[in-house]
Each structure stands twice: as C-alpha cells, then as structure tokens.
Write a protein that holds these residues in place. Structure first.
Motif, PDB file in Angstrom:
ATOM      1  N   THR A  84      52.779  12.830  74.627  1.00  7.55           N
ATOM      2  CA  THR A  84      53.491  12.054  73.600  1.00  7.55           C
ATOM      3  C   THR A  84      54.979  11.976  73.925  1.00  7.55           C
ATOM      4  O   THR A  84      55.803  11.654  73.068  1.00  7.55           O
ATOM      5  CB  THR A  84      53.305  12.707  72.220  1.00  7.55           C
ATOM      6  OG1 THR A  84      53.769  14.070  72.269  1.00  7.55           O
ATOM      7  CG2 THR A  84      51.839  12.682  71.803  1.00  7.55           C
ATOM      8  N   LEU A  85      55.325  12.255  75.166  1.00  9.21           N
ATOM      9  CA  LEU A  85      56.727  12.262  75.591  1.00  9.21           C
ATOM     10  C   LEU A  85      57.310  10.860  75.675  1.00  9.21           C
ATOM     11  O   LEU A  85      56.599   9.872  75.818  1.00  9.21           O
ATOM     12  CB  LEU A  85      56.855  12.891  76.991  1.00  9.21           C
ATOM     13  CG  LEU A  85      56.586  14.376  77.173  1.00  9.21           C
ATOM     14  CD1 LEU A  85      56.736  14.733  78.642  1.00  9.21           C
ATOM     15  CD2 LEU A  85      57.533  15.203  76.334  1.00  9.21           C
ATOM     16  N   ARG A  86      58.637  10.809  75.646  1.00  6.32           N
ATOM     17  CA  ARG A  86      59.361   9.618  76.065  1.00  6.32           C
ATOM     18  C   ARG A  86      59.608   9.782  77.568  1.00  6.32           C
ATOM     19  O   ARG A  86      60.296  10.719  77.977  1.00  6.32           O
ATOM     20  CB  ARG A  86      60.693   9.491  75.315  1.00  6.32           C
ATOM     21  CG  ARG A  86      60.535   9.442  73.798  1.00  6.32           C
ATOM     22  CD  ARG A  86      61.883   9.227  73.094  1.00  6.32           C
ATOM     23  NE  ARG A  86      62.860  10.245  73.442  1.00  6.32           N
ATOM     24  CZ  ARG A  86      62.920  11.436  72.887  1.00  6.32           C
ATOM     25  NH1 ARG A  86      62.021  11.803  71.962  1.00  6.32           N
ATOM     26  NH2 ARG A  86      63.860  12.292  73.238  1.00  6.32           N
ATOM     27  N   TRP A  87      59.048   8.883  78.365  1.00  6.06           N
ATOM     28  CA  TRP A  87      59.182   9.045  79.807  1.00  6.06           C
ATOM     29  C   TRP A  87      59.287   7.695  80.490  1.00  6.06           C
ATOM     30  O   TRP A  87      58.924   6.656  79.943  1.00  6.06           O
ATOM     31  CB  TRP A  87      57.998   9.831  80.391  1.00  6.06           C
ATOM     32  CG  TRP A  87      56.640   9.220  80.160  1.00  6.06           C
ATOM     33  CD1 TRP A  87      55.835   9.400  79.079  1.00  6.06           C
ATOM     34  CD2 TRP A  87      55.938   8.319  81.032  1.00  6.06           C
ATOM     35  NE1 TRP A  87      54.674   8.683  79.208  1.00  6.06           N
ATOM     36  CE2 TRP A  87      54.709   8.007  80.400  1.00  6.06           C
ATOM     37  CE3 TRP A  87      56.208   7.753  82.282  1.00  6.06           C
ATOM     38  CZ2 TRP A  87      53.759   7.157  80.985  1.00  6.06           C
ATOM     39  CZ3 TRP A  87      55.275   6.910  82.864  1.00  6.06           C
ATOM     40  CH2 TRP A  87      54.072   6.628  82.230  1.00  6.06           C
ATOM     41  N   SER A  88      59.826   7.719  81.696  1.00 15.25           N
ATOM     42  CA  SER A  88      59.890   6.531  82.539  1.00 15.25           C
ATOM     43  C   SER A  88      59.606   6.966  83.965  1.00 15.25           C
ATOM     44  O   SER A  88      59.818   8.137  84.334  1.00 15.25           O
ATOM     45  CB  SER A  88      61.265   5.860  82.449  1.00 15.25           C
ATOM     46  OG  SER A  88      62.293   6.753  82.842  1.00 15.25           O
ATOM     47  N   LEU A  89      59.127   6.025  84.781  1.00 12.45           N
ATOM     48  CA  LEU A  89      58.722   6.372  86.145  1.00 12.45           C
ATOM     49  C   LEU A  89      59.150   5.263  87.108  1.00 12.45           C
ATOM     50  O   LEU A  89      58.937   4.081  86.840  1.00 12.45           O
ATOM     51  CB  LEU A  89      57.211   6.588  86.199  1.00 12.45           C
ATOM     52  CG  LEU A  89      56.603   7.067  87.516  1.00 12.45           C
ATOM     53  CD1 LEU A  89      55.379   7.948  87.250  1.00 12.45           C
ATOM     54  CD2 LEU A  89      56.202   5.889  88.408  1.00 12.45           C
ATOM     55  N   ASP A  90      59.742   5.669  88.215  1.00 11.10           N
ATOM     56  CA  ASP A  90      60.068   4.763  89.314  1.00 11.10           C
ATOM     57  C   ASP A  90      59.360   5.260  90.555  1.00 11.10           C
ATOM     58  O   ASP A  90      59.157   6.478  90.731  1.00 11.10           O
ATOM     59  CB  ASP A  90      61.571   4.723  89.581  1.00 11.10           C
ATOM     60  CG  ASP A  90      62.324   3.948  88.509  1.00 11.10           C
ATOM     61  OD1 ASP A  90      61.734   3.003  87.961  1.00 11.10           O
ATOM     62  OD2 ASP A  90      63.486   4.292  88.234  1.00 11.10           O
ATOM     63  N   ALA A  91      59.004   4.341  91.435  1.00 11.56           N
ATOM     64  CA  ALA A  91      58.324   4.715  92.674  1.00 11.56           C
ATOM     65  C   ALA A  91      58.899   3.905  93.825  1.00 11.56           C
ATOM     66  O   ALA A  91      59.399   2.787  93.633  1.00 11.56           O
ATOM     67  CB  ALA A  91      56.822   4.495  92.562  1.00 11.56           C
ATOM     68  N   GLY A  92      58.830   4.473  95.017  1.00 13.27           N
ATOM     69  CA  GLY A  92      59.334   3.767  96.184  1.00 13.27           C
ATOM     70  C   GLY A  92      59.119   4.560  97.440  1.00 13.27           C
ATOM     71  O   GLY A  92      58.425   5.586  97.453  1.00 13.27           O
ATOM     72  N   VAL A  93      59.731   4.093  98.517  1.00 14.53           N
ATOM     73  CA  VAL A  93      59.611   4.718  99.836  1.00 14.53           C
ATOM     74  C   VAL A  93      61.013   5.001 100.359  1.00 14.53           C
ATOM     75  O   VAL A  93      61.934   4.208 100.150  1.00 14.53           O
ATOM     76  CB  VAL A  93      58.858   3.799 100.819  1.00 14.53           C
ATOM     77  CG1 VAL A  93      58.892   4.359 102.231  1.00 14.53           C
ATOM     78  CG2 VAL A  93      57.419   3.607 100.359  1.00 14.53           C
TER      79      VAL A  93
END
Length: 279
Positions: A84-93
């Motif tokens: 139930t968190l407030r979260w954000s996610l980024d992905a890359g190389v």
C-alpha cells in the motif's frame, strides 16, 4: 529531519526480494515515498576492446543488460504491487563506468538510500560503485541491508561508532530520527586520544548533544584488543545485542581502503545487522 523520500537501486534479480523487503519496511515505518531504480548493467569495459572488435559483441552486452533490466523491473513491480506504499519505479541500462551518474542524480533528492551488502559471495561488481555514488556524489546517508537479516525499521539498541571525525558526526546527525526512537544508543569510543580537549571525557560532547535531542545515550570506551577497529565494533555489536550500527563512511580515501582495507569495508563485509552510514 524525517525520512520522507527513500531510494533504492536494484541491479540483480537475485537481490530484488532481499533489498525490497528492507526498503518497504523502512518506507512503511516512516510513511515515506519509495523510489526504485532498476538497472541492467553492461559490465564490459568498451575502452579495452581491441581495435576492430565486432559491433555484434558490443550489441550483445547491451542486449544482455536490457534483458536483466526487464527481469529486475518485472520482479520489483510484482513485489511492490501488493503493498500500500506510495512508490515509483524507473528502469534502464547503464555501463558500469557510467553507473554513478544515474545513482547520484536520484540519491541527492532522497533522505535515505537503502542498498544491499556490496561485498560477499555472489555480489556483482556494480554494487560497490552504487554504494559509493550514493554516499559521495549523492551526499545522502545509506542504510546497508545485510545478507539474510530481517528488516529493523525501529531499532531498539544502536551502536554509534565515534572517532570525532566529520564523517561520524555527519552520520550521527543523519540518523537522529532513528537515534531518538531507540531504547538505548551506545556511543562506542575505541582507544580515545590521550591528548586534546576531549581526553578526559571521550564522547562527552557528543553525548551532551544527543541528550539534548532526547536520545537515551551511554558511552562505551573500549580498547583495541583485536587487530582491526571493525573487529572490536563487531564484537561489541554481539555483546550489547545491537540491532543497528551507525558510523561514518570512508574516513580514509576510498583508494586506500580498497587496497589496504579499512573500518568501512570490513564492516560492510562482516556486519550481520543493518549499517547506517554517511560521509
């Protein structure tokens, strides 16, 4: 100070569950937002390829890093989706040599970075530069989650390593929310100096400062009866049943610690409890 914005970096699918378990526990404890960066790391050193090396070789390493990034991202989203968190996610190389830029750019806008233990069996070469980038370029405190240990979002007994350095004082200030909430904080001084203004009361000024912040503090003065300062600290962790260590990071240069060893490196290799560090 409060920890309202937390940050973690994931580069290895095998460490996703372990690292996120600690990061999620901290975010829940502090009602914080959790930022997650999933990176596939190209560990090849392109500058060292012989002249005329096939572009296919280079493309293969990038493609492999992209696959790793996607795998780590999928695992992270699956784990975070059930919270139930407030979260954000980024992905890359990223290439290994350029890793620090990506980590520090995000770490500097965080209150605390939660990372896995960078040394030990099965630990990738990228974990050390990730940790150092958060500390040195990001100027953000780091909480290192030890292998196989349960999260300790509310530590009750904290060992605070004190050597009068600016690094140790910085770590103390950064850890104040945790220190205030603890049942006891042991300021550990090993072989205090025999000359100087604090020779008759080692740790006294720090103890006074912490007491004014409503920290329940004790001072433990120890002798260096083991070869390394870190060995003495680790033994005292066991003696006082501490569930977290707070210490300054890299009092000597990183090059010197990498070649000759140092308290920071040995603590990160051997500690069985979370280590809170700042530089």
């Amino acid at each position: 100070m409060t920890y309202n914005s937390l940050f973690t970096v994931l580069t290895d699918a095998a460490l996703v569950e372990e690292t996120l378990t600690h990061a999620i526990a901290a975010a829940e404890a502090h009602d914080a937002h959790l930022d997650v960066l999933c990176l596939g790391v190209d560990r090849s050193q392109t500058g060292y390829y012989y002249a005329g090396a096939s572009a296919i070789v280079l493309q293969e390493t990038i493609a492999r890093a992209q696959e790793e990034s996607e795998e780590v991202e999928a695992l992270a989203r699956k784990r975070l989706d059930v919270t139930t968190l407030r979260w954000s996610l980024d992905a890359g190389v990223s290439q290994l040599a350029d890793l620090g830029r990506h980590v520090s750019a995000r770490a500097r806008f965080s209150d605390l970075v939660i990372l896995p233990q960078p040394y030990g069996d099965g630990r990738g070469a990228e974990l050390e530069p990730v940790t150092e980038s958060a500390l040195f370029e990001g100027h953000t405190p780091v909480l290192i989650a030890p292998v196989g240990a349960a999260p300790v979002p509310h530590p009750k007994r904290i060992l605070l390593g004190w050597n009068e350095s600016s690094e140790a004082l910085g770590a103390t200030r950064a850890a104040l929310p945790l220190l205030r909430a603890a049942e006891s904080v042991h300021v550990v001084v090993i072989d205090p100096p025999t000359h100087g203004p604090n020779r008759s009361d080692p740790g006294g000024l720090l103890s006074q400062y912490l007491a004014r912040h409503r920290v329940k503090v004790e001072i433990d003065v120890l002798s260096k009866t083991l070869p390394r300062v870190s060995d003495v600290l680790l033994r005292h962790v066991t003696d006082m049943d501490a569930d977290m260590v707070v210490m300054g990071a890299y009092g000597h240069s990183r090059f010197r610690e990498a070649i000759f060893g140092g308290a920071t490196r040995y603590m990160l290799e051997q500690a069985a409890v979370p280590v809170f560090m700042a530089h």
